[in-house]
Design a protein around this motif. Structure first.
Motif, PDB file in Angstrom:
ATOM      1  N   THR A 129       3.666  14.082  -2.551  1.00 11.99           N
ATOM      2  CA  THR A 129       3.060  12.749  -2.624  1.00 11.99           C
ATOM      3  C   THR A 129       3.138  12.189  -4.044  1.00 11.99           C
ATOM      4  O   THR A 129       3.080  12.944  -5.024  1.00 11.99           O
ATOM      5  N   GLU A 131       2.298   8.447  -6.631  1.00 10.44           N
ATOM      6  CA  GLU A 131       1.676   7.144  -6.857  1.00 10.44           C
ATOM      7  C   GLU A 131       2.559   6.355  -7.816  1.00 10.44           C
ATOM      8  O   GLU A 131       3.171   6.938  -8.718  1.00 10.44           O
ATOM      9  N   LEU A 133       0.784  -1.222   0.000  1.00 14.40           N
ATOM     10  CA  LEU A 133       0.000   0.000   0.000  1.00 14.40           C
ATOM     11  C   LEU A 133       0.822   1.282   0.000  1.00 14.40           C
ATOM     12  O   LEU A 133       0.565   2.188  -0.771  1.00 14.40           O
ATOM     13  N   PHE A 134       1.817   1.350   0.889  1.00 11.57           N
ATOM     14  CA  PHE A 134       2.539   2.603   1.044  1.00 11.57           C
ATOM     15  C   PHE A 134       4.036   2.386   1.176  1.00 11.57           C
ATOM     16  O   PHE A 134       4.502   1.318   1.561  1.00 11.57           O
ATOM     17  N   PRO A 167      -2.280   2.486  -6.206  1.00 16.53           N
ATOM     18  CA  PRO A 167      -3.463   3.329  -6.369  1.00 16.53           C
ATOM     19  C   PRO A 167      -4.596   2.519  -6.979  1.00 16.53           C
ATOM     20  O   PRO A 167      -4.419   1.383  -7.400  1.00 16.53           O
ATOM     21  N   THR A 218       2.084   6.069  -2.632  1.00 18.51           N
ATOM     22  CA  THR A 218       1.016   5.071  -2.705  1.00 18.51           C
ATOM     23  C   THR A 218       1.441   4.033  -3.738  1.00 18.51           C
ATOM     24  O   THR A 218       1.520   4.337  -4.933  1.00 18.51           O
TER      25      THR A 218
END
Length: 387
Positions: free
Chosen positions: A78, A80, A28-29, A39, A36
């Motif tokens: 941030t 993804e 997930l992270f 996603p 992320t």
């Protein structure tokens, strides 16, 4: 779409704060919570079942390049994973003791048990990462062109990416979760893997009557999947109630179409079960997958069963016998022509102009044997049907 190449990010940085959900099969992270890894538009983690996760670690230890990884830069802080989710998840799982690899002596070895120099090599390996910035449509269009580590996206995985949103998230939680207790039951009727979106694809195909993309467009932002679940369960419940015996050949049939055609008809499960067993025991049936639709349709369409035809030896022997008798009687060697009143009443047809036919129809219990075989001209044979 703007791209920036980053060459100094290490495995240790990427794996900082790595979280892996064992229940859903998702990494997930990472990157201290800034990344992320999976996603909404990403496929499930599949390297474990593909047998490729150990190869990722082996490549790092041997100094082989892992290839380019793409991040979608959501904002200044941030990101993804756009491409590289499988590789990153494999690394994160390994350093978090989720699987072991074989060392040079063939012994199983997890990360904590490795020599310090090997652990350091893994931690300090630098990854080639492109940071991509752009509108959602640009990011999704780029994602569609990507083959992840040689494993092409399947059609449903691609549609999940294009139409990502609340509906896809909920649908994947229901139909793409290998830990779902219903998976085993569904697997009796659906081919493929939940992890590769095969169950979700069937559910969407059934409820949309084949227009999956249109359905996903319409429901993309729905906050529930009530209709999808209800229709899917209606199909599964109907199949399992009509056919109480589960057979291997049921897997992968067009149950959505069959449900639409036949679910309003009444069936006796006991009689259906007896019919299935009888047909399974019939040596003349070549296509067992057709048994279920054959029964649903009233046991009429024998083409669904691909009933074994007479072999060449039987046909030629019967043709020779009929022709000899016909020539003696000066009548046609087609029994139906012989009792007619047209010009073919005394016609002797060549072998190539005739076809083998069951005297007593197979559907009425007639055997596919020499005693139950007759040769008819093609016109009469094709008009005869199961009479």
């Amino acid at each position: 779409m703007k791209t920036t190449l980053k060459t100094n990010m290490t495995v240790k940085e990427i794996c900082e704060g790595f979280v892996y959900n064992e229940l859903e099969g998702k990494g997930l992270f990472g990157l201290s919570g800034k990344l992320t890894i999976q996603p909404e538009y990403q496929r499930n983690y599949i390297y474990a079942e593909e047998g490729r996760e150990t190869a990722v670690i082996d490549s790092i230890l041997k100094g082989y390049p892992l290839g380019l990884i793409y991040f979608h830069k959501v904002n200044d802080d941030t990101f993804e994973v756009l491409d590289g989710q499988q590789r990153i998840t494999s690394i994160g799982r390994f350093v978090n003791e989720k699987f072991a690899i074989k060392d040079e002596n063939g012994m199983q070895q997890n990360f904590s048990g490795m020599a310090e120099n090997k652990k350091t090599k893994i931690w300090e390996t630098k990854l080639l990462i492109y940071e991509c910035e752009g509108e959602e449509s640009e990011i999704k269009d780029w994602f569609k062109t990507i083959n992840i580590a040689g494993i092409p996206l399947r059609n449903q995985e691609l549609l999940n990416a294009v139409y990502s949103g609340s509906f896809v998230t909920l649908a994947r939680e229901e139909f793409s979760n290998r830990q779902n207790a219903n998976i085993q039951k569904w697997g009796a009727y659906i081919s493929g893997s939940a992890n590769r979106q095969d169950f979700l694809e069937r559910a969407l195909e059934w409820v949309s009557k084949g227009n999956i993309e249109g359905y996903m467009t319409l429901h993309r932002h729905d906050k529930n999947i009530t209709e999808l679940k209800k229709y899917f369960n209606s199909v599964i419940d109907w199949v399992s109630s009509v056919f109480t015996d589960v057979e291997n050949e049921m897997r992968g049939l067009e149950w959505g179409r069959l449900y639409e055609e036949y679910h309003k008809k009444a069936y006796s499960p006991a009689k259906v079960s007896a019919d299935v067993r009888k047909l399974y025991g019939d040596p003349y049936i070549k296509n067992r997958k057709g048994i279920f639709e054959y029964i649903l349709g009233g046991s009429v369409d024998t083409k669904l069963l691909d009933v074994r035809i007479f072999d060449e030896t039987i046909k030629r022997a019967v043709y020779a016998k009929q022709t000899s008798e016909a020539e003696t009687k000066e009548k046609s060697n087609c029994p139906h022509c012989a009792i007619g009143h047209d010009a073919n009443k005394s016609k002797i047809w060549s072998f190539g102009e005739m076809e083998a036919d069951h005297v007593s129809a197979w559907v009425k219990g007639g055997a596919t044997s020499a005693k139950n075989c007759q040769m008819l001209c093609k016109t009469h044979n094709r008009a005869k049907g199961n009479r």
